[in-house]
Enzyme design. Sequence first.
Site, PDB file in Angstrom:
ATOM      1  N   GLU A 232       0.766  -1.155   0.011  1.00 17.70           N
ATOM      2  CA  GLU A 232      -0.124   0.181   0.036  1.00 17.70           C
ATOM      3  C   GLU A 232       0.860   1.154  -0.097  1.00 17.70           C
ATOM      4  OE1 GLU A 232      -3.717   1.787   2.637  1.00 17.70           O
ATOM      5  OE2 GLU A 232      -2.281   0.661   3.596  1.00 17.70           O
TER       6      GLU A 232
ATOM      7  N   CYS B  57      -5.235  -3.317   3.214  1.00 20.12           N
ATOM      8  CA  CYS B  57      -4.758  -2.993   4.602  1.00 20.12           C
ATOM      9  C   CYS B  57      -5.767  -3.185   5.466  1.00 20.12           C
ATOM     10  CB  CYS B  57      -4.045  -1.769   4.764  1.00 20.12           C
ATOM     11  SG  CYS B  57      -3.428  -1.336   6.359  1.00 20.12           S
TER      12      CYS B  57
ATOM     13  N   LYS C 219     -10.104   0.613  -1.775  1.00 23.18           N
ATOM     14  CA  LYS C 219     -10.076   0.472  -0.525  1.00 23.18           C
ATOM     15  C   LYS C 219     -11.487   0.984   0.291  1.00 23.18           C
ATOM     16  CE  LYS C 219      -7.392   0.983   3.808  1.00 23.18           C
ATOM     17  NZ  LYS C 219      -6.062   1.745   4.271  1.00 23.18           N
TER      18      LYS C 219
END
Length: 510
Positions: free
Chosen positions: A266, A375, A341
């Site tokens: 990321e 993440c 995300k």
Amino acid sequence: MKMQDIENIELKYLSLSDYQELKEAMIEAYKTMPDSYWKEHHIKSLIEKFPDGQVVIKINGELAGCALSIIIDSDKLDENHTYRDITKNYTFDTHTAEGDTLYGIDVFIKPEYRGMRLGRRLYDYRKELCEKLNLKSIAFGGRIPNYHKYQEELTPKEYIEKVKRKEIHDPVLNFQISNDFHPTKVLKGYLEGDEASNEFAVLLEWDNIYYEKPSKKAATRKKVVRLGLIQWQMRPYKNLDELMQQAEYFIDAVSGYRSDFALFPEFFNAPLMAENNHLSEPDAIRELAKHTQTIIQKFSELSISYNINIISGSMPEIKNNRLYNVGYLCKRDGTIERYEKIHVTPDEEKVWGMQGGSEIKTFDTDCGKIGILICYDSEFPELSRILADEGMDILFVPFLTDTQNGFSRVRHCAQARAIENECYVAIAGSVGNLPKVHNMDIQFAQSMVFTPCDFAFPTNGIKAEATPNTEMILIADVDIDLLRELNQFGSVRNLKDRRTDLFELKKITK
């Protein structure tokens, strides 16, 4: 017969010379159904049409059991078919080498040989044949010979449910279920003269987890997939060209080991924010977003030239004047797909003004279906479960964590995702420091590949792990077929055993 009297057990193809012995064995096996034996011309026809589908078990040279089968086209199978239908009035003209289903015509063990688990050998042969011929499934109409005792009080469906709950013993149905066959439908009037079952039967099926739908493309689906994880060192770069030079170096390295995927972390391109460190954090990251499309175009070119699928980690991107954390899957066939995300962290929202995405999906690749969660998204189990329901085999998690606390959250949640979704999970992060970039000062990472925890996998569920906080690559092979076996035969089956009668999880499409 006693076990100590057995000198030899053989599984052999049925031949016409076995007919007289076969006839006598069938008469003995089906005493409650007079004249229920195949005529010699029936056996001759089966052997001529499909010799591999006709097998016998012989003990000390004597026929002890038999299994007969044909191949049918499931698209032409009437859901409410009878035994006469499936055999086309006992001619077996329904058999076709172009079919996709192995249909069981008959299976029996002579009474004196029962209790030796010989039936399991016949079913194991059928399963191996189904896999060898790349057929989709095995199906047959299973008798329910104890149903006549309960037909006044129970419907066939109620009877089957009680058998499954072990409240009623049915020798045929219990045996089929213990051999991984699942009931799919009640067939009425299936076998003429089967008074014990009141002419009802249960359509039982076994799915071939290795089945591959025939493709017209000159390509094969990989079973063992090699993952290349890039544990990226954060360091100053003069410009975008220098950063991409380092990225290409790692792509070259993992492709040199013939990896199928290269996974970047990321915000691996965060060092480029140093040139705008004089700006506010929201302005600096929006300047970084201007590089995203150039990086993706370059990654796509590299994926083709190095013959590798590249998962770009993540980068900031502005869409409709809103800032998102996104990444791209650059496939080696030249196509590009985008992922977002979904859950941005409180820090991303507060410091940068970043928005959460809205699209959750799997991606078809030449190595099967994959999922990508950035993440923080790995800490929300609903996302990966949706991806698992769509057929995901490998979940990739590019991450960026500053402290060991943050890393531990991603690491332990990612491992949980591997267990509960019966998939592989690969995580890759950045290490090192960026003293000249606000809000990106320090990083802590250990890239890893997780597996489910069962006999075919490492006992601790860790396939491979990098050295913490050190720039390096991590290469690991994952076997997709092991996931198929786990899904069907695992010690626990997290996906199949879900109580979907009590709850459901669904994706809302906008």
